[in-house]
Write an enzyme that holds these catalytic residues in place. Structure first.
Site, PDB file in Angstrom:
ATOM      1  N   LYS A  87       0.840  -1.204   0.000  1.00 15.12           N
ATOM      2  CA  LYS A  87       0.000   0.000   0.000  1.00 15.12           C
ATOM      3  C   LYS A  87       0.875   1.255   0.000  1.00 15.12           C
ATOM      4  O   LYS A  87       2.072   1.188   0.313  1.00 15.12           O
ATOM      5  CB  LYS A  87      -0.911  -0.026   1.232  1.00 15.12           C
ATOM      6  CG  LYS A  87      -0.163  -0.004   2.562  1.00 15.12           C
ATOM      7  CD  LYS A  87      -1.076  -0.364   3.736  1.00 15.12           C
ATOM      8  CE  LYS A  87      -0.308  -0.349   5.044  1.00 15.12           C
ATOM      9  NZ  LYS A  87      -1.075  -0.931   6.154  1.00 15.12           N
ATOM     10  N   TYR A 137      15.926  30.204   8.786  1.00 15.08           N
ATOM     11  CA  TYR A 137      14.722  30.940   9.192  1.00 15.08           C
ATOM     12  C   TYR A 137      14.603  30.986  10.708  1.00 15.08           C
ATOM     13  O   TYR A 137      14.869  29.994  11.389  1.00 15.08           O
ATOM     14  CB  TYR A 137      13.476  30.238   8.629  1.00 15.08           C
ATOM     15  CG  TYR A 137      13.230  30.476   7.165  1.00 15.08           C
ATOM     16  CD1 TYR A 137      13.029  31.766   6.673  1.00 15.08           C
ATOM     17  CD2 TYR A 137      13.172  29.402   6.286  1.00 15.08           C
ATOM     18  CE1 TYR A 137      12.776  31.969   5.319  1.00 15.08           C
ATOM     19  CE2 TYR A 137      12.917  29.600   4.935  1.00 15.08           C
ATOM     20  CZ  TYR A 137      12.717  30.876   4.461  1.00 15.08           C
ATOM     21  OH  TYR A 137      12.470  31.086   3.141  1.00 15.08           O
TER      22      TYR A 137
HETATM   23  C1  LIG Z   1      -0.267  -1.837   6.895  1.00 16.00           C
HETATM   24  C2  LIG Z   1      -0.803  -3.136   7.365  1.00 16.00           C
HETATM   25  C3  LIG Z   1       0.039  -4.258   7.492  1.00 16.00           C
HETATM   26  C4  LIG Z   1       1.546  -4.166   7.370  1.00 16.00           C
HETATM   27  O1  LIG Z   1       2.028  -3.642   8.581  1.00 16.00           O
HETATM   28  P1  LIG Z   1       3.590  -3.463   8.867  1.00 16.00           P
HETATM   29  O2  LIG Z   1       3.626  -2.997  10.278  1.00 16.00           O
HETATM   30  O3  LIG Z   1       4.079  -2.422   7.919  1.00 16.00           O
HETATM   31  O4  LIG Z   1       4.244  -4.768   8.654  1.00 16.00           O
HETATM   32  C5  LIG Z   1      -0.542  -5.473   7.780  1.00 16.00           C
HETATM   33  N1  LIG Z   1      -1.888  -5.581   7.982  1.00 16.00           N
HETATM   34  C6  LIG Z   1      -2.707  -4.513   7.903  1.00 16.00           C
HETATM   35  C7  LIG Z   1      -4.161  -4.696   8.153  1.00 16.00           C
HETATM   36  C8  LIG Z   1      -2.202  -3.255   7.607  1.00 16.00           C
HETATM   37  O5  LIG Z   1      -3.023  -2.197   7.566  1.00 16.00           O
END
Ligand SMILES: *Cc1c(COP(=O)(O)O)cnc(C)c1O
Length: 370
Positions: free
Chosen positions: A38, A261
């Site tokens: 994702k 800044y």
């Molecule tokens: C993002 C996500 C993962 C992966 O999690 P990590 O901590 O990056 O390994 C797994 N399951 C769900 C439901 C997620 O939203």
């Protein structure tokens, strides 16, 4: 972007991602290992990453949104693509035509999906049981509704029951076992046809909590990309991303002066300040001002003054001049700058550092050898 047009170089080691995948998969003798890609594979480029992982044998991918699923489907016609954010209204037909597997998070989503499958033919889904993180998933009341009207399930095909842990990165947190217990309790309430399916609760960190968490399917994200899944221990994963900025100019300091800044950093002694071509618009988080550090060869140098939109300033007084002149490269992430450590300095986590990475880099992928 051509190297000479960009202010910074982002190098992504696909071989390290594949090695990390294999390492994670090897943590279980029995569970399958999926990959969570994702948010553009945590900012590192879903197309390159997913292609490399598929070549390495990964058959199951998780995305958050149907739009991400669509992009992935164009690339990988044969893999299983699972959409974590559920069956999103308006996109239902797309899940069927693109063979996206929705993670069904509510009674309403289940009913809708079953209806579609009855009309258009069966297609797999997953059921998400809510066990304590309280974001998405079926609660007891949803399961009670299911049991009151089993006919609504006709046509439903479910491949996995899943859940997600709130505290998997804290190995001894009592919530981990509590969520497993809740998972078992909810599972036992499901109708027979659904209560004996394969299960999945493990994100990256939970893979290291043992087989009772690994179950049948593991879903790592961050560990594939080099983040440390076991914060109390040495990171077992290979680093994946290296971000290097270019020095644009070096200022000799020979009188008292302020930098950046807000004039938040004051140089009192003689020294040298280098300006590096990366800023918060590139995802170099503004919270690193006066707090962060960079790497030059083996040396560590402090970020001084505020982070600007397109620049940061670093104190290179202690660094050999030949390593810190106009055009020299400075490690911002990777090299001698540990991802988790710099994220912590920024007041955040590796996930946010990576997903914040901007688009003004010269991106280079080191291909995996298969
Ligand atoms: C993002 C996500 C993962 C992966 O999690 P990590 O901590 O990056 O390994 C797994 N399951 C769900 C439901 C997620 O939203």
């Amino acid at each position: 972007m051509d190297p000479y047009l960009a202010g910074a170089y982002l190098t992504i080691d696909l071989g390290a991602i594949v090695a990390n995948y294999k390492y994670l998969a090897a943590q279980s003798q029995t569970a399958e290992c999926a990959a969570v890609v994702k948010a553009d594979a945590y900012g590192l480029g879903m197309e390159k990453v997913a292609t490399a992982l598929a070549k390495a044998g990964c058959r199951r991918f998780f995305v958050a949104l149907p739009a991400e699923g669509l992009t992935l489907r164009r690339l990988l016609p044969d893999v299983s693509i699972n959409v974590l954010n559920g069956l999103m209204p308006g996109a239902e037909a797309l899940y069927l035509s693109e063979r996206l597997t929705p993670v069904l998070n509510s009674y309403e989503e289940i009913v809708k999906w079953a209806e579609l499958c009855r009309a258009r033919g069966p297609h797999p889904s997953m059921l998400h049981l809510e066990t304590g993180i309280h974001r998405l998933g079926l609660q007891q009341s949803d399961i009670e509704k299911i049991n009151r009207d089993l006919g609504a399930l006709d046509g439903l095909e479910v491949t996995y029951l899943m859940s997600h842990l709130a505290c998997a990165d804290i190995e001894d947190h009592t919530k981990n076992q509590a969520q497993l217990d809740e998972f078992e309790r909810l599972k036992a309430m499901l109708p027979d046809a659904l209560s004996h399916l394969p299960c999945s609760v493990a994100n990256s960190s939970a893979i290291f909590l043992g087989p009772e968490f690994q179950m049948d399917l593991m879903r790592p994200g961050i560990a594939l990309y080099g983040g440390n899944p076991v914060p109390k221990l040495k990171n077992p994963m290979q680093p994946v991303a290296r971000l290097q900025g270019k020095i644009l100019q070096v200022h000799d300091v020979d009188r008292e002066m302020t930098v950046g800044y807000g004039a938040t950093h004051r140089m009192i002694e003689n020294g040298r300040i280098a300006t590096v071509s990366v800023g918060y618009a590139d995802g170099y988080l503004r919270s690193l001002g006066n707090t962060g550090f960079c790497g030059i060869g083996e040396f560590r140098v402090p970020v001084v003054g505020r982070v600007s939109m397109d620049m940061i300033t670093i104190d290179v007084t202690a660094i050999p001049q030949e390593l810190s002149q106009r055009g020299s490269l400075v490690d911002l992430i990777g090299g001698s700058v540990d991802l988790d450590e710099i994220a912590k300095k920024a007041g955040t986590i590796s996930y946010e550092m990576l997903t914040s990475l901007g688009s003004r880099y010269n991106r280079h992928y080191e291909e995996a050898e298969n």
